[in-house]
Design a protein around this motif. Structure first.
Motif, PDB file in Angstrom:
ATOM      1  N   SER A  13      -3.495  10.288  -1.053  1.00 13.86           N
ATOM      2  CA  SER A  13      -2.638   9.942   0.087  1.00 13.86           C
ATOM      3  C   SER A  13      -1.758   8.750  -0.281  1.00 13.86           C
ATOM      4  O   SER A  13      -1.981   8.089  -1.300  1.00 13.86           O
ATOM      5  CB  SER A  13      -3.495   9.571   1.288  1.00 13.86           C
ATOM      6  OG  SER A  13      -4.137   8.322   1.042  1.00 13.86           O
ATOM      7  N   GLU A  14      -0.783   8.500   0.565  1.00 15.11           N
ATOM      8  CA  GLU A  14       0.097   7.352   0.337  1.00 15.11           C
ATOM      9  C   GLU A  14      -0.713   6.062   0.264  1.00 15.11           C
ATOM     10  O   GLU A  14      -0.488   5.217  -0.593  1.00 15.11           O
ATOM     11  CB  GLU A  14       1.127   7.281   1.470  1.00 15.11           C
ATOM     12  CG  GLU A  14       2.353   6.487   1.115  1.00 15.11           C
ATOM     13  CD  GLU A  14       3.449   6.596   2.167  1.00 15.11           C
ATOM     14  OE1 GLU A  14       4.019   5.550   2.482  1.00 15.11           O
ATOM     15  OE2 GLU A  14       3.711   7.705   2.650  1.00 15.11           O
ATOM     16  N   ASP A  15      -1.672   5.910   1.163  1.00 11.84           N
ATOM     17  CA  ASP A  15      -2.515   4.700   1.171  1.00 11.84           C
ATOM     18  C   ASP A  15      -3.318   4.577  -0.119  1.00 11.84           C
ATOM     19  O   ASP A  15      -3.448   3.493  -0.678  1.00 11.84           O
ATOM     20  CB  ASP A  15      -3.480   4.715   2.362  1.00 11.84           C
ATOM     21  CG  ASP A  15      -2.775   4.405   3.672  1.00 11.84           C
ATOM     22  OD1 ASP A  15      -1.637   3.879   3.631  1.00 11.84           O
ATOM     23  OD2 ASP A  15      -3.342   4.698   4.739  1.00 11.84           O
ATOM     24  N   GLN A  16      -3.859   5.689  -0.586  1.00 18.08           N
ATOM     25  CA  GLN A  16      -4.640   5.654  -1.822  1.00 18.08           C
ATOM     26  C   GLN A  16      -3.757   5.281  -3.012  1.00 18.08           C
ATOM     27  O   GLN A  16      -4.159   4.482  -3.856  1.00 18.08           O
ATOM     28  CB  GLN A  16      -5.300   7.017  -2.071  1.00 18.08           C
ATOM     29  CG  GLN A  16      -6.453   7.288  -1.129  1.00 18.08           C
ATOM     30  CD  GLN A  16      -6.982   8.713  -1.260  1.00 18.08           C
ATOM     31  OE1 GLN A  16      -6.209   9.667  -1.334  1.00 18.08           O
ATOM     32  NE2 GLN A  16      -8.292   8.837  -1.290  1.00 18.08           N
ATOM     33  N   GLN A  18      -1.227   3.439  -3.035  1.00 15.66           N
ATOM     34  CA  GLN A  18      -0.861   2.024  -2.958  1.00 15.66           C
ATOM     35  C   GLN A  18      -1.968   1.106  -3.451  1.00 15.66           C
ATOM     36  O   GLN A  18      -1.764  -0.087  -3.625  1.00 15.66           O
ATOM     37  CB  GLN A  18      -0.457   1.659  -1.533  1.00 15.66           C
ATOM     38  CG  GLN A  18       0.884   2.243  -1.158  1.00 15.66           C
ATOM     39  CD  GLN A  18       1.282   1.903   0.262  1.00 15.66           C
ATOM     40  OE1 GLN A  18       1.225   0.759   0.677  1.00 15.66           O
ATOM     41  NE2 GLN A  18       1.680   2.920   1.010  1.00 15.66           N
ATOM     42  N   GLN A  19      -3.149   1.649  -3.729  1.00 18.92           N
ATOM     43  CA  GLN A  19      -4.222   0.842  -4.321  1.00 18.92           C
ATOM     44  C   GLN A  19      -3.933   0.559  -5.795  1.00 18.92           C
ATOM     45  O   GLN A  19      -4.497  -0.354  -6.377  1.00 18.92           O
ATOM     46  CB  GLN A  19      -5.566   1.569  -4.223  1.00 18.92           C
ATOM     47  CG  GLN A  19      -6.087   1.733  -2.825  1.00 18.92           C
ATOM     48  CD  GLN A  19      -7.364   2.567  -2.793  1.00 18.92           C
ATOM     49  OE1 GLN A  19      -7.762   3.165  -3.783  1.00 18.92           O
ATOM     50  NE2 GLN A  19      -7.994   2.603  -1.642  1.00 18.92           N
ATOM     51  N   PRO A  25       4.651   0.933  -0.901  1.00 24.36           N
ATOM     52  CA  PRO A  25       5.001   2.078  -0.046  1.00 24.36           C
ATOM     53  C   PRO A  25       6.128   2.938  -0.614  1.00 24.36           C
ATOM     54  O   PRO A  25       6.048   4.165  -0.562  1.00 24.36           O
ATOM     55  CB  PRO A  25       5.437   1.425   1.266  1.00 24.36           C
ATOM     56  CG  PRO A  25       4.832   0.068   1.255  1.00 24.36           C
ATOM     57  CD  PRO A  25       4.681  -0.330  -0.187  1.00 24.36           C
ATOM     58  N   ALA A  28       4.855   4.978  -3.686  1.00 25.83           N
ATOM     59  CA  ALA A  28       3.885   5.977  -3.228  1.00 25.83           C
ATOM     60  C   ALA A  28       4.616   7.148  -2.576  1.00 25.83           C
ATOM     61  O   ALA A  28       4.287   8.317  -2.821  1.00 25.83           O
ATOM     62  CB  ALA A  28       2.894   5.340  -2.251  1.00 25.83           C
ATOM     63  N   GLU A  29       5.631   6.832  -1.783  1.00 25.47           N
ATOM     64  CA  GLU A  29       6.427   7.877  -1.140  1.00 25.47           C
ATOM     65  C   GLU A  29       7.134   8.747  -2.168  1.00 25.47           C
ATOM     66  O   GLU A  29       7.211   9.967  -2.018  1.00 25.47           O
ATOM     67  CB  GLU A  29       7.492   7.238  -0.237  1.00 25.47           C
ATOM     68  CG  GLU A  29       7.185   7.352   1.227  1.00 25.47           C
ATOM     69  CD  GLU A  29       8.212   6.604   2.072  1.00 25.47           C
ATOM     70  OE1 GLU A  29       9.413   6.914   1.957  1.00 25.47           O
ATOM     71  OE2 GLU A  29       7.793   5.711   2.814  1.00 25.47           O
ATOM     72  N   ARG A  77      -8.388  -5.366  -3.961  1.00 21.81           N
ATOM     73  CA  ARG A  77      -6.960  -5.499  -4.134  1.00 21.81           C
ATOM     74  C   ARG A  77      -6.581  -6.937  -4.188  1.00 21.81           C
ATOM     75  O   ARG A  77      -7.063  -7.742  -3.492  1.00 21.81           O
ATOM     76  CB  ARG A  77      -6.244  -4.822  -2.969  1.00 21.81           C
ATOM     77  CG  ARG A  77      -5.030  -4.159  -3.490  1.00 21.81           C
ATOM     78  CD  ARG A  77      -4.325  -3.294  -2.505  1.00 21.81           C
ATOM     79  NE  ARG A  77      -2.908  -3.510  -2.654  1.00 21.81           N
ATOM     80  CZ  ARG A  77      -2.194  -2.996  -3.616  1.00 21.81           C
ATOM     81  NH1 ARG A  77      -2.716  -2.233  -4.489  1.00 21.81           N
ATOM     82  NH2 ARG A  77      -0.911  -3.215  -3.696  1.00 21.81           N
TER      83      ARG A  77
END
Length: 77
Positions: A13-16, A18-19, A25, A28-29, A77
């Motif tokens: 996912s986008e959140d993952q 970003q790790q 963001p 990731a997008e 992080r």
């Protein structure tokens, strides 16, 4: 920032995403947009086709990336 495990470029996912170090963001997008348009990543090196990911960035992220399997990346992080 001690990361362990792997991220599947084709299902993270986008959140993952970003790790990952240096991935915010916008990047990731772009990863998600690229995999949607191109039907997924065949190999980790395909990440270089995404704007903002050059050779150095790929080398830094490579240990944490895969194109199959589960998303198991964890770490502070």
């Amino acid at each position: 920032k001690t990361l362990t495990g792997k991220l599947n470029l084709n299902s993270a996912s986008e959140d993952q995403l970003q790790q990952l170090p240096g991935v915010g963001p916008a990047k990731a997008e772009r990863i998600i947009a690229w995999r949607t348009k191109n039907g997924g990543f065949k190999r980790v090196a395909d990440l270089r086709k995404v704007k903002g990911f050059g050779f150095k960035t790929l080398k830094k992220l490579e240990p944490f990336l895969d194109t199959k399997g589960d998303n198991t990346l964890t770490g502070a992080r």
